[in-house]
Structure formats: C-alpha cells, structure tokens
Design a protein around this motif. Sequence first.
Motif, PDB file in Angstrom:
ATOM      1  N   SER A 125       8.576  18.719 -56.018  1.00  0.00           N
ATOM      2  CA  SER A 125       7.497  19.683 -55.771  1.00  0.00           C
ATOM      3  C   SER A 125       6.813  19.421 -54.434  1.00  0.00           C
ATOM      4  O   SER A 125       6.442  20.356 -53.717  1.00  0.00           O
ATOM      5  N   LEU A 126       6.650  18.146 -54.061  1.00  0.00           N
ATOM      6  CA  LEU A 126       6.045  17.817 -52.771  1.00  0.00           C
ATOM      7  C   LEU A 126       6.990  18.167 -51.623  1.00  0.00           C
ATOM      8  O   LEU A 126       6.558  18.729 -50.600  1.00  0.00           O
ATOM      9  N   ASP A 128       9.406  20.454 -51.539  1.00  0.00           N
ATOM     10  CA  ASP A 128       9.467  21.907 -51.365  1.00  0.00           C
ATOM     11  C   ASP A 128       8.152  22.462 -50.830  1.00  0.00           C
ATOM     12  O   ASP A 128       8.138  23.453 -50.095  1.00  0.00           O
ATOM     13  N   TYR A 129       7.027  21.833 -51.199  1.00  0.00           N
ATOM     14  CA  TYR A 129       5.740  22.295 -50.683  1.00  0.00           C
ATOM     15  C   TYR A 129       5.681  22.126 -49.169  1.00  0.00           C
ATOM     16  O   TYR A 129       5.161  22.993 -48.449  1.00  0.00           O
ATOM     17  N   GLN A 132       8.928  24.362 -47.499  1.00  0.00           N
ATOM     18  CA  GLN A 132       8.833  25.812 -47.676  1.00  0.00           C
ATOM     19  C   GLN A 132       7.446  26.360 -47.335  1.00  0.00           C
ATOM     20  O   GLN A 132       7.226  27.570 -47.402  1.00  0.00           O
ATOM     21  N   GLY A 133       6.532  25.475 -46.980  1.00  0.00           N
ATOM     22  CA  GLY A 133       5.202  25.905 -46.587  1.00  0.00           C
ATOM     23  C   GLY A 133       5.119  26.144 -45.090  1.00  0.00           C
ATOM     24  O   GLY A 133       6.108  26.030 -44.357  1.00  0.00           O
ATOM     25  N   SER A 159      13.902  21.619 -56.654  1.00  0.00           N
ATOM     26  CA  SER A 159      13.265  21.900 -57.936  1.00  0.00           C
ATOM     27  C   SER A 159      14.284  21.741 -59.055  1.00  0.00           C
ATOM     28  O   SER A 159      15.272  22.495 -59.122  1.00  0.00           O
ATOM     29  N   SER A 243      -0.262  16.813 -58.106  1.00  0.00           N
ATOM     30  CA  SER A 243       0.240  17.841 -57.190  1.00  0.00           C
ATOM     31  C   SER A 243      -0.862  18.629 -56.496  1.00  0.00           C
ATOM     32  O   SER A 243      -0.625  19.292 -55.497  1.00  0.00           O
ATOM     33  N   TRP A 246      -2.642  17.477 -52.436  1.00  0.00           N
ATOM     34  CA  TRP A 246      -2.251  17.877 -51.086  1.00  0.00           C
ATOM     35  C   TRP A 246      -2.432  19.382 -50.820  1.00  0.00           C
ATOM     36  O   TRP A 246      -1.914  19.905 -49.842  1.00  0.00           O
ATOM     37  N   THR A 247      -3.158  20.046 -51.680  1.00  0.00           N
ATOM     38  CA  THR A 247      -3.390  21.479 -51.484  1.00  0.00           C
ATOM     39  C   THR A 247      -4.752  21.702 -50.823  1.00  0.00           C
ATOM     40  O   THR A 247      -5.734  21.028 -51.153  1.00  0.00           O
TER      41      THR A 247
END
Length: 340
Positions: A125-126, A128-129, A132-133, A159, A243, A246-247
């Motif tokens: 998840s990290l 791809d974040y 893909q961010g 994923s 998760s 880091w947002t």
Amino acid sequence: PATVCLLLNVVTTVPMLMIGSRGDFVIAVLFLLLYYLLRNSLDGKGTWIKRKEILLLAVGLPLGVFVMGLWNYIRADDIVRPEGFFAQVVDAFYKQGVSFTVLGRAYDVSPEVQSLGFKFFTMGSLIDYITQGPLGQYLLGCDSLGYGNSALMALKGHSYAHTMSYFAHSNYLGGEGYGSSYVLEVFADFGLAGVAVFSTVFGGVLVALARCIGRSWFGGLFALVSAQYIFHMPRGNAIEWASFIWTPQFWAAVVLVAGTACLFSSLAGKKLLVFERLRPAKRGQALGPGILPQNGALRADAGLPLLRTVGVRAQVDVDEEGACANRKGLRTVRIGCRYV
C-alpha cells in the motif's frame, strides 16, 4: 462530549450501511466500545462502564448481530433466509467463514502469485501510494497502472488484493474480488516463518499503542486512529494500521486540532497543564516527568477542571501545603490544588 463524537462517528457510516456496506458501521461501533474500555481502564474507578452500559451491551450485542445478519439478505434481495431470531444469529456467525474461504482461495493460487517474483506485498500500500501518487507520477516518472481492476494493476502493482483476485476470481476484470489479509501478504513475501515473526512484532506494537494512550496527546491520537484500522486488518493489508500517517489529510487534521486547542487556550488566558500518569509521589516531593501526585490526579481549587494524566508538558512542584506551580514557558502560573 466524547460520547457525542463517538455516536456522530457511527452516524456518518449509516449512508454506507444503507447501500449494503456493513464494514464501516461495524468498525465504528467496535471503536466506540474500545474507547469506553480504554477510558474505563485509564480512569481506574469504573466511571465509564457501569451497570447501564453493561445492560445495554448485553441487549445490543445479540440484537446487533441479528440485524447485521438479516441485512446481509436484505441487501441481496434474497427472500430465502433463516427463520427465527436464534437461527439468524447462528447464520450470521456462520457467514463470517467467508474470511477462511479467502485464505483457502489464496493458498490455491499461491504458485501463480509466487511466479511473479518478490513483490513486497507487505509494504504494497505504501509502495503504490508513492509510485501511483503525484510524487511517483510527476517527479519519479513511474508508470501509471490506472484505476480499478485490470491485468496491469494485478501483474505490475504491489496490491495483493488485486494480484490474488486476478488469479482466483473468475470475474475479477468485471470488478469483483476477494480482498486481502495481512496474513496472506506476509505469507506471500516471507512464508510461514514471516507470519510468525510479523505476528509477534505486531503484538508488541499493539502493547505500545495501548500505552501511548494517556501519555501524550499525539501518541493517543495516533493510537486511537490506528485502532479503527486494526479492526479491518484480518481482511486488509499488513500496514493498514499505520497507512494514514503518510497522508496529507491526517496531518491537516493534526494541525487543525492542535491549532484550535492553542487558540482556545490563548483565549482563555491559561496555559494547558498536562501530566503523565506514572508512579505516585510523596507529599512534598518534586513532580516532573515520571512522577505524579497520589492517584495520578490533581484537583485545582482555583476554578480549573480536574487535571488528568495525558502527557508531560510541564515541570510541576508540590509543596507541603499542596500548592503546585507550572514552570512551563516564560512565566510561572501558581494554582491551589490538593490531593484526591
């Protein structure tokens, strides 16, 4: 105020419940129960969970299981359903076996997943974040995998939910899937030994999170937000519990809460006194990080509220008469207080 906020949190999940998604509603209710348990434990006097709360839980738990089980049939427009309250409750527990079904399906397609090489699903998840961010797309030049279910997402992404469902679900490309599990992700990366190590380490993390509550405002905030994600980890990813860290949304909320607290404190003309709940002190002993008055609480006689132990922000001294001085900042604020 805490109970009102917790109930509002439950209410915000009702729209998702009405369209058939039960997960957010159930997690919100579980978080409410967890918060009451934690506050009751920290309080040490049983003021949060009394006879009324125990009775409400005894009645609400089986009723809630019944309603959630019935809702499973209502959302599917299925007229064939168990008859009677007891049969519906038993069926609701039986339906939870779908999580075991996911484990079985994932084990069946494990060779196909392993054929793709090491994907580091545990941190997927990290990864791809980032890739893909905006950081990965505009600064690092990473390839876009698009959105939704696709072969590109399943084979090139990190994923496990997409990769496993691509091989195991017949209608993955049609938008369906099996989801994930922290056990499956760690197993795909490191095998059974990895699952054992991860579970042991994560057990220590849970203990540390529980101890953060009541120590500092940020530690308590982090622990409580994590708790909501931990409930979903059996069907979520391995680092879902952290998760949010880091947002930008999380940090914006932190700044808003801290700024609002400082504003109200400034308007009130007082500085916040925040103590740490550790070992008690004797009368006349200097208080500071790690030392507190008897019973871990002070009551202010100068109109201030009961001071609770939610983190160290000040050096405090208590003299023989029970007066305490806050020596934080450039000025000393003296208030009258007594042991409770």
